[in-house]
Design a protein around this motif. Structure first.
Motif, PDB file in Angstrom:
ATOM      1  N   LYS A  34       0.813  -1.213   0.000  1.00 39.53           N
ATOM      2  CA  LYS A  34       0.000   0.000   0.000  1.00 39.53           C
ATOM      3  C   LYS A  34       0.852   1.271   0.000  1.00 39.53           C
ATOM      4  CE  LYS A  34      -3.875  -2.331   0.381  1.00 39.53           C
ATOM      5  NZ  LYS A  34      -4.854  -2.389  -0.741  1.00 39.53           N
ATOM      6  N   LEU A  35       2.183   1.124   0.050  1.00 38.08           N
ATOM      7  CA  LEU A  35       3.050   2.295   0.014  1.00 38.08           C
ATOM      8  C   LEU A  35       2.814   3.068  -1.275  1.00 38.08           C
ATOM      9  CD1 LEU A  35       5.456   3.717   1.495  1.00 38.08           C
ATOM     10  CD2 LEU A  35       6.968   2.405  -0.007  1.00 38.08           C
ATOM     11  N   GLY A  36       2.921   4.395  -1.187  1.00 35.76           N
ATOM     12  CA  GLY A  36       2.596   5.249  -2.330  1.00 35.76           C
ATOM     13  C   GLY A  36       3.627   5.268  -3.435  1.00 35.76           C
ATOM     14  N   ILE A  37       3.949   4.101  -3.963  1.00 30.79           N
ATOM     15  CA  ILE A  37       4.827   3.993  -5.122  1.00 30.79           C
ATOM     16  C   ILE A  37       4.358   2.825  -5.976  1.00 30.79           C
ATOM     17  CG2 ILE A  37       6.474   2.610  -3.779  1.00 30.79           C
ATOM     18  CD1 ILE A  37       8.702   3.665  -5.623  1.00 30.79           C
ATOM     19  N   LYS A  38       4.274   3.038  -7.269  1.00 27.72           N
ATOM     20  CA  LYS A  38       3.886   1.944  -8.156  1.00 27.72           C
ATOM     21  C   LYS A  38       4.540   2.100  -9.518  1.00 27.72           C
ATOM     22  CE  LYS A  38      -0.464   3.924  -9.921  1.00 27.72           C
ATOM     23  NZ  LYS A  38      -1.925   3.699 -10.053  1.00 27.72           N
ATOM     24  N   ALA A  39       4.718   0.971 -10.188  1.00 29.36           N
ATOM     25  CA  ALA A  39       5.295   0.963 -11.527  1.00 29.36           C
ATOM     26  C   ALA A  39       4.182   1.092 -12.558  1.00 29.36           C
ATOM     27  CB  ALA A  39       6.069  -0.326 -11.750  1.00 29.36           C
ATOM     28  N   ILE A  40       4.388   1.992 -13.507  1.00 33.49           N
ATOM     29  CA  ILE A  40       3.462   2.132 -14.634  1.00 33.49           C
ATOM     30  C   ILE A  40       4.223   1.635 -15.857  1.00 33.49           C
ATOM     31  CG2 ILE A  40       2.034   3.704 -15.986  1.00 33.49           C
ATOM     32  CD1 ILE A  40       2.025   5.576 -13.592  1.00 33.49           C
ATOM     33  N   GLY A  41       4.072   0.376 -16.168  1.00 39.92           N
ATOM     34  CA  GLY A  41       4.893  -0.209 -17.213  1.00 39.92           C
ATOM     35  C   GLY A  41       6.291  -0.489 -16.668  1.00 39.92           C
ATOM     36  N   LYS A  42       7.239  -0.687 -17.571  1.00 39.69           N
ATOM     37  CA  LYS A  42       8.581  -1.108 -17.179  1.00 39.69           C
ATOM     38  C   LYS A  42       9.488   0.035 -16.768  1.00 39.69           C
ATOM     39  CE  LYS A  42      11.919  -4.614 -18.605  1.00 39.69           C
ATOM     40  NZ  LYS A  42      12.302  -5.588 -19.667  1.00 39.69           N
ATOM     41  N   TYR A  43       9.239   1.236 -17.328  1.00 39.38           N
ATOM     42  CA  TYR A  43      10.179   2.336 -17.106  1.00 39.38           C
ATOM     43  C   TYR A  43       9.515   3.629 -16.640  1.00 39.38           C
ATOM     44  CZ  TYR A  43      13.281  -0.757 -19.704  1.00 39.38           C
ATOM     45  OH  TYR A  43      14.033  -1.848 -20.122  1.00 39.38           O
ATOM     46  N   LYS A  44       8.443   3.510 -15.882  1.00 35.50           N
ATOM     47  CA  LYS A  44       7.789   4.704 -15.356  1.00 35.50           C
ATOM     48  C   LYS A  44       7.320   4.439 -13.919  1.00 35.50           C
ATOM     49  CE  LYS A  44       5.195   7.215 -18.036  1.00 35.50           C
ATOM     50  NZ  LYS A  44       4.045   7.723 -18.843  1.00 35.50           N
ATOM     51  N   LEU A  45       7.593   5.406 -13.055  1.00 39.13           N
ATOM     52  CA  LEU A  45       7.191   5.317 -11.656  1.00 39.13           C
ATOM     53  C   LEU A  45       6.178   6.398 -11.329  1.00 39.13           C
ATOM     54  CD1 LEU A  45      10.461   4.880  -9.527  1.00 39.13           C
ATOM     55  CD2 LEU A  45       8.526   3.308  -9.584  1.00 39.13           C
ATOM     56  N   GLU A  46       5.259   6.065 -10.455  1.00 37.32           N
ATOM     57  CA  GLU A  46       4.370   7.071  -9.883  1.00 37.32           C
ATOM     58  C   GLU A  46       4.541   7.033  -8.365  1.00 37.32           C
ATOM     59  OE1 GLU A  46      -0.013   8.229 -10.946  1.00 37.32           O
ATOM     60  OE2 GLU A  46      -0.080   6.722  -9.342  1.00 37.32           O
ATOM     61  N   ILE A  47       4.906   8.177  -7.806  1.00 39.33           N
ATOM     62  CA  ILE A  47       5.097   8.295  -6.364  1.00 39.33           C
ATOM     63  C   ILE A  47       4.070   9.280  -5.830  1.00 39.33           C
ATOM     64  CG2 ILE A  47       6.693   8.943  -4.514  1.00 39.33           C
ATOM     65  CD1 ILE A  47       8.954   8.262  -6.564  1.00 39.33           C
ATOM     66  N   ILE A  48       3.304   8.849  -4.839  1.00 41.87           N
ATOM     67  CA  ILE A  48       2.247   9.695  -4.279  1.00 41.87           C
ATOM     68  C   ILE A  48       2.582  10.033  -2.830  1.00 41.87           C
ATOM     69  CG2 ILE A  48      -0.211   9.857  -3.758  1.00 41.87           C
ATOM     70  CD1 ILE A  48      -0.729   7.831  -5.985  1.00 41.87           C
ATOM     71  N   LEU A  49       2.525  11.311  -2.516  1.00 44.59           N
ATOM     72  CA  LEU A  49       2.801  11.779  -1.162  1.00 44.59           C
ATOM     73  C   LEU A  49       1.497  12.089  -0.431  1.00 44.59           C
ATOM     74  CD1 LEU A  49       5.664  14.357  -1.987  1.00 44.59           C
ATOM     75  CD2 LEU A  49       5.838  11.873  -1.664  1.00 44.59           C
TER      76      LEU A  49
END
Length: 540
Positions: free
Chosen positions: A154-169
């Protein structure tokens, strides 16, 4: 004609000899000057960045791995595995970061977004027994994960495909870009780690891979020397001039100096008496560091120094000027606050944060004796024995002896027992709370006061002294969620002053690091906050 022909042959032969000699010389020079010999002051115990935070680990990881961003020679944040510095959206709470596609691990695996997700989740997972969790606070759900209330997934980090990250604060973080340059935010090769097992990962060279300029070899996990060799898969390998970096653990200043003199060390750190005698040496380089030495004070229930008056008395008897000039003599200066000078300029005042928040550094033995007497009465004891633990380095031995002598000679009815221990044993003792005073240091990972002050909040894993003050905690919480610079910096100032007023720790001195550097070594980036970067160094 014969003389001309003979001269021609002789000239040609001479040129050939000179050419071969030059080639031989260049070959020898190149071989000699593509290896860099460095030292550590404590043994390397792990390279798993998710559950340790020692100087030897972080300094080695700085030269082995790259995270999303890194610091350049001007201490500015620049892209590393990220393609660019991302601008946050969603009112400063969402970072969408594109990764470069040519980054690889030293085993040839590609560095992917999932490698960051995997590492960050491990770094907050209570099952992994992480020690550096507080820096994740502010990332969505980090606090709840650390507390064991929800899954690390549930940590605010996820991979969007192989080379993209989404970090939520959870809220905007003014220091976010600097924050993620820390080694604890490095990625881990998920495929590799899961294949060998998390308990083995980072325990020796065989079970470690890296994504930066070098990879580690000849490290068994318990030996005091190891080698970094050039990583053939590194995306910028053409910019790396060195072939090898050799590390050796050296805890004695005299040994370091002698190895430097015999060209067995190329960059040696020295302190104490040795440093005192080298202040005019042509090879001496003084490096300003965001680095404070202090006493961690055990304030657990039942500990004698849980009493504020006794803590204050210990602080007041210490003559910091004498400590820095006579015991250290390496240019280090007395500390009047936790945050060291040159860490950060308070943009709302234009002043150095450390300077504007520091209290008096003068000792006051008379006041200390009064407080000591009252404190003993309050805890119902006529005398106390204090345990002082420190690392088994030459510097820490000298400082610990000075503290022991100073306290015992100026305060009545007290005995100070000193133990100098290897880094791992010291860490275990602190974790178990088996100390009254612990000589320790904080070397800022990024140039912001919150990096110091944040480790002393209630329940923080980096706060073995168990300092706990609700007002101090509220100042830090307010700073972390501040929407404006003025609110952010005002709360940090209040937090520093509160820490000093309650003697949450005992600041001792600010480190001025003395390096002996062989002539011709160039390209080393000595960061004020963080660790020296040797990945682009070379010999002139």
């Amino acid at each position: 004609m014969e003389k001309k022909r003979l001269f021609k042959y002789m000239f040609t032969a001479l040129i050939a000899v000179l050419f071969l000699s030059s080639c031989s010389s260049r070959k020898s020079f190149s071989k000699q000057k593509t290896t860099l010999n460095l030292m550590q002051t404590s043994d390397l115990t792990t390279l798993d960045n998710t559950n340790q935070a020692t100087m030897s680990e972080f300094s080695t990881l700085t030269n082995l791995d790259e995270g999303l961003y890194k610091l350049n020679s001007k201490n500015e944040v620049v892209p590393a595995i990220a393609k660019t510095i991302a601008k946050p959206t969603n009112n400063g709470k969402t970072y969408t970061i594109n990764l470069r596609k040519d980054a690889r691990w030293s085993n040839g695996d590609k560095v992917t977004a999932q490698d960051f997700v995997y590492s960050w989740r491990r770094s907050v997972d209570p099952a992994n027994k992480p020690v550096y969790t507080y820096v994740f606070s502010g990332i969505k759900n980090a606090d709840a994960v650390i507390a064991g209330k929800i899954s690390p997934s549930k940590l605010g980090i996820k991979a969007i495909g192989k080379y993209k990250l989404e970090i939520i604060l959870e809220h905007p973080m003014q220091s976010f870009n600097k924050l993620v340059t820390m080694p604890v935010f490095l990625p881990q090769d998920k495929v590799f780690v899961q294949k060998i097992g998390t308990k083995k990962y980072g325990s020796n060279a065989k079970y470690t891979v890296s994504n930066g300029a070098f990879k580690i070899t000849k490290w068994t996990g318990i030996n005091d020397s190891y080698l970094l060799v050039k990583n053939k898969y590194y995306y910028a390998k053409k910019r790396v001039k060195l072939n090898k970096i050799s590390y050796t653990t050296i805890k004695d200043d005299n040994t370091a100096y002698n190895l430097f003199k015999t060209n067995k060390l190329d960059d040696a750190t020295v302190s104490g008496v040795v440093a005192q005698g080298l202040q005019n040496n042509k090879n001496l380089k003084k490096v300003s560091r965001a680095w404070t030495y202090y006493l961690q004070v055990n304030q657990s229930k039942g500990s004698p120094l849980a009493n504020a008056k006794l803590r204050k008395a210990v602080s007041l008897v210490i003559n910091r000027k004498e400590l820095t000039q006579k015991v250290l003599g390496d240019g280090s200066t007395p500390a009047g606050s936790f945050v060291s000078p040159k860490t950060a300029i308070d943009p709302t005042t234009g002043k150095d944060f450390s300077t504007e928040t520091a209290t008096s550094m003068q000792s006051n033995v008379k006041e200390a004796k009064r407080l000591w007497k009252e404190g003993l009465s309050e805890i119902g004891k006529s005398s106390v024995t204090l345990s002082l633990i420190a690392e088994d380095t030459e510097t820490q031995k000298k400082v610990a002896e000075y503290i022991q002598s100073t306290v015992q000679s100026n305060l009545s009815n007290v005995s100070v027992k000193v133990q100098n221990l290897p880094a791992k044993s010291l860490s275990n003792k602190k974790t178990a709370g088996e100390f009254d005073l612990s000589l320790w240091y904080w070397l800022a990972d990024y140039a912001d006061p919150i990096n110091y002050l944040g480790i002393l909040t209630t329940g923080n894993s980096m706060n073995p002294g168990k300092y706990s003050d609700s007002v101090f905690d509220s100042y830090l919480a307010n700073a972390q969620t501040a929407k404006t610079k003025s609110i952010y910096w005002a709360n940090l100032r209040d937090a520093e002053k509160k820490l000093q007023k309650t003697t949450g720790i005992v600041p001792l001195y600010y480190v001025k690091e003395d390096h002996l550097v062989q002539s011709g070594l160039s390209g080393v980036v000595y960061h004020t906050a963080g660790f020296a970067d040797y990945t682009r160094s070379y010999w002139k």
